[in-house]
Design an enzyme around this catalytic site. Sequence first.
Site, short mmCIF file in Angstrom:
data_model
loop_
_atom_site.label_atom_id
_atom_site.label_comp_id
_atom_site.label_asym_id
_atom_site.label_seq_id
_atom_site.Cartn_x
_atom_site.Cartn_y
_atom_site.Cartn_z
CG ASP A 1 -1.89 -1.21 1.14
OD1 ASP A 1 -3.08 -0.99 0.92
OD2 ASP A 1 -1.45 -2.37 1.33
CG ASP B 1 -3.89 -1.10 -2.74
OD1 ASP B 1 -4.41 -1.55 -3.78
OD2 ASP B 1 -4.53 -0.93 -1.68
CE1 TYR C 1 -4.41 3.49 -1.51
CE2 TYR C 1 -2.14 2.86 -1.95
CZ TYR C 1 -3.30 2.72 -1.23
OH TYR C 1 -3.37 1.80 -0.21
CG ASN D 1 -8.33 -2.25 -2.91
OD1 ASN D 1 -7.29 -2.55 -2.32
ND2 ASN D 1 -9.02 -1.17 -2.59
CG HIS E 1 -4.13 -5.98 -1.78
ND1 HIS E 1 -3.10 -5.12 -1.46
CD2 HIS E 1 -5.28 -5.25 -1.64
CE1 HIS E 1 -3.58 -3.94 -1.15
NE2 HIS E 1 -4.90 -3.98 -1.25
CG HIS F 1 -9.89 -3.30 4.34
ND1 HIS F 1 -10.78 -2.79 3.42
CD2 HIS F 1 -8.86 -2.42 4.41
CE1 HIS F 1 -10.31 -1.65 2.95
NE2 HIS F 1 -9.15 -1.40 3.53
CG HIS G 1 -7.05 -4.68 1.60
ND1 HIS G 1 -7.33 -3.68 0.70
CD2 HIS G 1 -8.25 -5.24 1.91
CE1 HIS G 1 -8.63 -3.63 0.46
NE2 HIS G 1 -9.21 -4.56 1.18
#
Length: 577
Positions: free
Chosen positions: A284, A311, A314, A344, A430, A440, A467
Amino acid sequence: MLASTGISLRLLPIPTTHGGALLLSGGPGHRHRPPWHMTGWATETAASSATYPGATRKQRSIAIAFLILTLLLTCTATRALTRVLYLVAVAAPARTVLGVSSVVFAVVNRRCLRFMSQEALGRSCTGSAFGDLVAGAMAHSWRVLVQGLTSLVFLCAHAADDYVRPPPSPLVLVAHDKPASHPQQVHISTVGASSMRVSWVTDDRSVPSVVEYGKSPGKYTASATGDHATYRYFFYQSGAIHHATIGPLEPSTTYYYRCGKAGDELSLRTPPAALPVEFAVVGDLGQTGWTATTLAHIGGADYDMLLLPGDLSYADTQQPLWDSFGRLVQPLASARPWMVTQGNHEIETLPVVEVAPFAAYNARWRMPHEESGSGSNLYYSFDAAGGAAHVVMLGSYAAFDEASEQFRWLEADLARVDRRRTPWLLALLHAPWYNTNQAHQGEGERMRLAMERLLYDASVDVVFSGHVHAYERFTRIYDNEADSRGPMYITIGDGGNREGLALNFVKDHKSAHLSVFREASFGHGRLRIINDTNAVWTWHRNDDEYATVRDEVWLESLAAAAKPSLAATTGRHIDEL
C-alpha cells in the site's frame, strides 16, 4: 474555504535524480516529514507567487482578486454540490457515485496537474504572465475543490462502515522536465534465473525499445531489443511503455545501462545466486510524504529485492498519477528488482462504462507470469537465491475458487517445488486472510477458504499481505488455530498510502490470541534469509528521520525443521526506548 477546512496549500521542490517534484502539502494531518523538505518554499500561495516578470501591479491585483473570487465561488459550489452528492449518494448505489466522480476528476485534473507542473518548473502555462497568474489561481482553487469533493464521495460511499479513515495525506507529485525521448519511470524485475526485464516510459512513441548495458560506466558491451505499447483510459493516452529483457547476467554484479539510446545512465545490482538474500517488503505504497519517508528508509540500507503485495500508485483512474508514481520510485526501482502483485486500487473499473480492469497495471508493471506457467499477469511465481527461495505472488482480485485458473496454476506451481533444494517458500497477496483490525474485516475470507489448504500442505513459511493500513504479525496458523506447521501471517499495508492509517484494532477479536504484535504506523519490513534453516524478520517503523526497528522475529524453515520449533512460532518485539 482554506481557513474553514484547515488546509494550507503550498508547493515544495524536492530534489531528485530525475527531475523536479511537487508536494501538495496538507495541514495538521501531515505527520511525517522527510528531512529534505527543508530545501525551501517554491510557492506559498498563488497570490504570493504573483511576481511574474512583465505583470503590472494592476494585473497582479486583478489576479489576486480573481483568486479570492474563485475561492468564494468554490465555497458556494462546494455547499451546493455537497447537497447534490448527499442526495445522489442516498438515491444511487455508492459505486455509481464513485465512478462518475472519478471520471470528472480524471478529465479536469489532468489540465490542473499540467498547470502546476509547468509553474513549478518555471515554465509558462499560457504564454503570458497575466495568463499564468489566472491559470495558477484556477489550478490551485480547483485542486482544493476537487480533493474536498473526492473525500466527500469516499465518505458517502463508506458511510455505512463502522471504520472511518483519518484525513487524506498530502500527495507527492513528481514532474517530468526532460525531452519527450528521455526515458522515465524506469523499473526492473527478475525474469528467470539470470535475466532482468527493464521497463520504462517515453512521451515520444517512436523511441526504440533498446537497452544497452555493461559492467563499466559508459561502456556498453551488450544490448537487447524489446517492445513497446500504449493504452487509453478515456481521454488519457499513455506514452510508449517499453519492456526489454537483458541477460544472461552474472549474480551479485553491478551493471550500468541506458534505455532507448538516450537519457541518463543508470545502474542495477543483480540478486545473489545463493543465500543469504534480503527482501524489502512494503505494501500500500502510494505517493505521499509518508511514502517518501518509507522509500528513503528502504534506500538507506542494503537489500537485494523489493516485494510489494498490492496497491502501488493509488491512481484510482487518474492516469497521470501512474506517471508521477513511476518517477517517484525510479531511484529505487531502477536499481533493485521490484516484484509486485495487484491490489484493489489497481482494478480501475467504473460502473456502466466498459473499462477493462487492470489496464494501467498490466501495461506498466509486466511481471514474469509466462515464465512461471501463469496465464495472467495478476499471479505468478519466481525463484530467488539460486532457487533457495520460491516466491508465489497471488491475485486477490482474480478468480481463486477451485474451478479457477489461478487455483489450478497454484496447485501445479507448488507441486513443482522441491523443498530439498528450496528450503524457503513465501507467498504474497493483497487482502489479508487473518486480520484483527477493524478495517477490511473478512475481505480475504473467501480466498482463505479456497486456498489455505494448498499453502499449508506445501509448508509455506510466511504469507505477506497488505490492504489494511497498519502492521500486524501473527503466529503460525492453520484454519484459525495456532499450528507450528502453518505459515506465519504478516500484514504490511503501511507503506504510505493517501488514505491514512487503520488505527483501530479489535481487542476481543476471535483471532486476537493469534496476533503477536500489531501497530498502526507507517513503515516497511525486511526478511533476511541467512541459510537453509534460519531467517530474521524485522519491521521498521517510520520515525521522521530514522527507521526504528519495532518488531523482530527469528524463523526456522518448515522444510528444514524435523520437529516443530519454538523459534518458528514465537518472536519478540523490541520495546520503544
